[in-house]
Design a protein around this motif. Sequence first.
Motif, PDB file in Angstrom:
ATOM      1  N   LEU A 169       0.844  -1.185   0.000  1.00 16.64           N
ATOM      2  CA  LEU A 169       0.000   0.000   0.000  1.00 16.64           C
ATOM      3  C   LEU A 169       0.880   1.235   0.000  1.00 16.64           C
ATOM      4  O   LEU A 169       1.995   1.217   0.498  1.00 16.64           O
ATOM      5  N   THR A 170       0.327   2.308  -0.511  1.00 16.22           N
ATOM      6  CA  THR A 170       1.044   3.572  -0.385  1.00 16.22           C
ATOM      7  C   THR A 170       0.877   4.047   1.057  1.00 16.22           C
ATOM      8  O   THR A 170      -0.009   3.583   1.777  1.00 16.22           O
ATOM      9  N   THR A 171       1.672   4.981   1.469  1.00 23.07           N
ATOM     10  CA  THR A 171       1.584   5.504   2.831  1.00 23.07           C
ATOM     11  C   THR A 171       0.205   6.094   3.101  1.00 23.07           C
ATOM     12  O   THR A 171      -0.347   5.946   4.181  1.00 23.07           O
ATOM     13  N   ALA A 172      -0.386   6.724   2.117  1.00 20.06           N
ATOM     14  CA  ALA A 172      -1.704   7.336   2.293  1.00 20.06           C
ATOM     15  C   ALA A 172      -2.788   6.277   2.509  1.00 20.06           C
ATOM     16  O   ALA A 172      -3.770   6.521   3.198  1.00 20.06           O
ATOM     17  N   GLN A 173      -2.615   5.102   1.926  1.00 21.57           N
ATOM     18  CA  GLN A 173      -3.603   4.039   2.054  1.00 21.57           C
ATOM     19  C   GLN A 173      -3.440   3.241   3.347  1.00 21.57           C
ATOM     20  O   GLN A 173      -4.388   2.634   3.814  1.00 21.57           O
ATOM     21  N   ALA A 174      -2.260   3.231   3.884  1.00 18.87           N
ATOM     22  CA  ALA A 174      -1.973   2.384   5.045  1.00 18.87           C
ATOM     23  C   ALA A 174      -2.617   2.951   6.302  1.00 18.87           C
ATOM     24  O   ALA A 174      -2.660   4.151   6.518  1.00 18.87           O
ATOM     25  N   THR A 175      -3.135   2.063   7.097  1.00 13.85           N
ATOM     26  CA  THR A 175      -3.665   2.449   8.404  1.00 13.85           C
ATOM     27  C   THR A 175      -3.006   1.557   9.446  1.00 13.85           C
ATOM     28  O   THR A 175      -2.792   0.371   9.205  1.00 13.85           O
ATOM     29  N   PRO A 176      -2.688   2.111  10.583  1.00 12.83           N
ATOM     30  CA  PRO A 176      -2.031   1.286  11.603  1.00 12.83           C
ATOM     31  C   PRO A 176      -2.977   0.204  12.108  1.00 12.83           C
ATOM     32  O   PRO A 176      -4.185   0.416  12.209  1.00 12.83           O
ATOM     33  N   LEU A 177      -2.412  -0.941  12.397  1.00 12.69           N
ATOM     34  CA  LEU A 177      -3.200  -2.044  12.938  1.00 12.69           C
ATOM     35  C   LEU A 177      -3.384  -1.847  14.431  1.00 12.69           C
ATOM     36  O   LEU A 177      -2.502  -1.357  15.126  1.00 12.69           O
ATOM     37  N   ALA A 178      -4.530  -2.236  14.920  1.00  8.91           N
ATOM     38  CA  ALA A 178      -4.778  -2.156  16.362  1.00  8.91           C
ATOM     39  C   ALA A 178      -3.917  -3.201  17.053  1.00  8.91           C
ATOM     40  O   ALA A 178      -3.770  -4.318  16.575  1.00  8.91           O
ATOM     41  N   ARG A 179      -3.333  -2.823  18.163  1.00  6.13           N
ATOM     42  CA  ARG A 179      -2.544  -3.780  18.937  1.00  6.13           C
ATOM     43  C   ARG A 179      -3.468  -4.648  19.756  1.00  6.13           C
ATOM     44  O   ARG A 179      -4.452  -4.146  20.298  1.00  6.13           O
ATOM     45  N   PRO A 180      -3.157  -5.935  19.860  1.00  4.26           N
ATOM     46  CA  PRO A 180      -4.010  -6.798  20.687  1.00  4.26           C
ATOM     47  C   PRO A 180      -3.898  -6.399  22.146  1.00  4.26           C
ATOM     48  O   PRO A 180      -2.867  -5.914  22.608  1.00  4.26           O
ATOM     49  N   ALA A 181      -5.000  -6.560  22.869  1.00  7.12           N
ATOM     50  CA  ALA A 181      -5.006  -6.219  24.287  1.00  7.12           C
ATOM     51  C   ALA A 181      -4.058  -7.153  25.042  1.00  7.12           C
ATOM     52  O   ALA A 181      -3.977  -8.336  24.745  1.00  7.12           O
ATOM     53  N   ARG A 182      -3.360  -6.610  25.992  1.00  3.45           N
ATOM     54  CA  ARG A 182      -2.472  -7.430  26.815  1.00  3.45           C
ATOM     55  C   ARG A 182      -3.275  -8.078  27.931  1.00  3.45           C
ATOM     56  O   ARG A 182      -4.131  -7.424  28.540  1.00  3.45           O
ATOM     57  N   PRO A 183      -3.011  -9.351  28.199  1.00  2.00           N
ATOM     58  CA  PRO A 183      -3.741  -9.996  29.298  1.00  2.00           C
ATOM     59  C   PRO A 183      -3.329  -9.374  30.630  1.00  2.00           C
ATOM     60  O   PRO A 183      -2.184  -8.937  30.803  1.00  2.00           O
ATOM     61  N   ALA A 184      -4.267  -9.301  31.564  1.00  4.33           N
ATOM     62  CA  ALA A 184      -3.982  -8.748  32.881  1.00  4.33           C
ATOM     63  C   ALA A 184      -3.004  -9.665  33.610  1.00  4.33           C
ATOM     64  O   ALA A 184      -3.088 -10.882  33.510  1.00  4.33           O
ATOM     65  N   LEU A 185      -2.073  -9.066  34.313  1.00  6.50           N
ATOM     66  CA  LEU A 185      -1.121  -9.857  35.087  1.00  6.50           C
ATOM     67  C   LEU A 185      -1.795 -10.341  36.348  1.00  6.50           C
ATOM     68  O   LEU A 185      -2.545  -9.618  37.001  1.00  6.50           O
ATOM     69  N   ALA A 186      -1.516 -11.573  36.701  1.00  6.74           N
ATOM     70  CA  ALA A 186      -2.083 -12.151  37.920  1.00  6.74           C
ATOM     71  C   ALA A 186      -1.395 -11.544  39.126  1.00  6.74           C
ATOM     72  O   ALA A 186      -0.184 -11.331  39.138  1.00  6.74           O
ATOM     73  N   ALA A 187      -2.164 -11.224  40.147  1.00  8.90           N
ATOM     74  CA  ALA A 187      -1.592 -10.673  41.365  1.00  8.90           C
ATOM     75  C   ALA A 187      -0.797 -11.766  42.067  1.00  8.90           C
ATOM     76  O   ALA A 187      -1.259 -12.879  42.198  1.00  8.90           O
ATOM     77  N   GLY A 188       0.413 -11.442  42.491  1.00  7.67           N
ATOM     78  CA  GLY A 188       1.233 -12.486  43.094  1.00  7.67           C
ATOM     79  C   GLY A 188       1.585 -12.180  44.425  1.00  7.67           C
ATOM     80  O   GLY A 188       1.813 -12.114  45.432  1.00  7.67           O
TER      81      GLY A 188
END
Length: 54
Positions: free
Chosen positions: A35-54
């Motif tokens: 794609l040209t730069t004008a056509q490109a759109t950033p991809l959404a980053r996947p959500a990070r899983p919550a860290l378990a409380a330790g």
Amino acid sequence: MTQQNAALVEESAAAAQSLRDQASQLADAVQVFRLTTAQATPLARPARPALAAG
């Protein structure tokens, strides 16, 4: 041992050439998706899983 080393070097060289060829073929195959730069759109980053409380 020297013959074994020579065989390994030759095998490595052949594998490297094969990888170069495959990379070139892959680059050709995905060229249609560029794609040209004008056509490109950033991809959404996947959500990070919550860290378990330790």
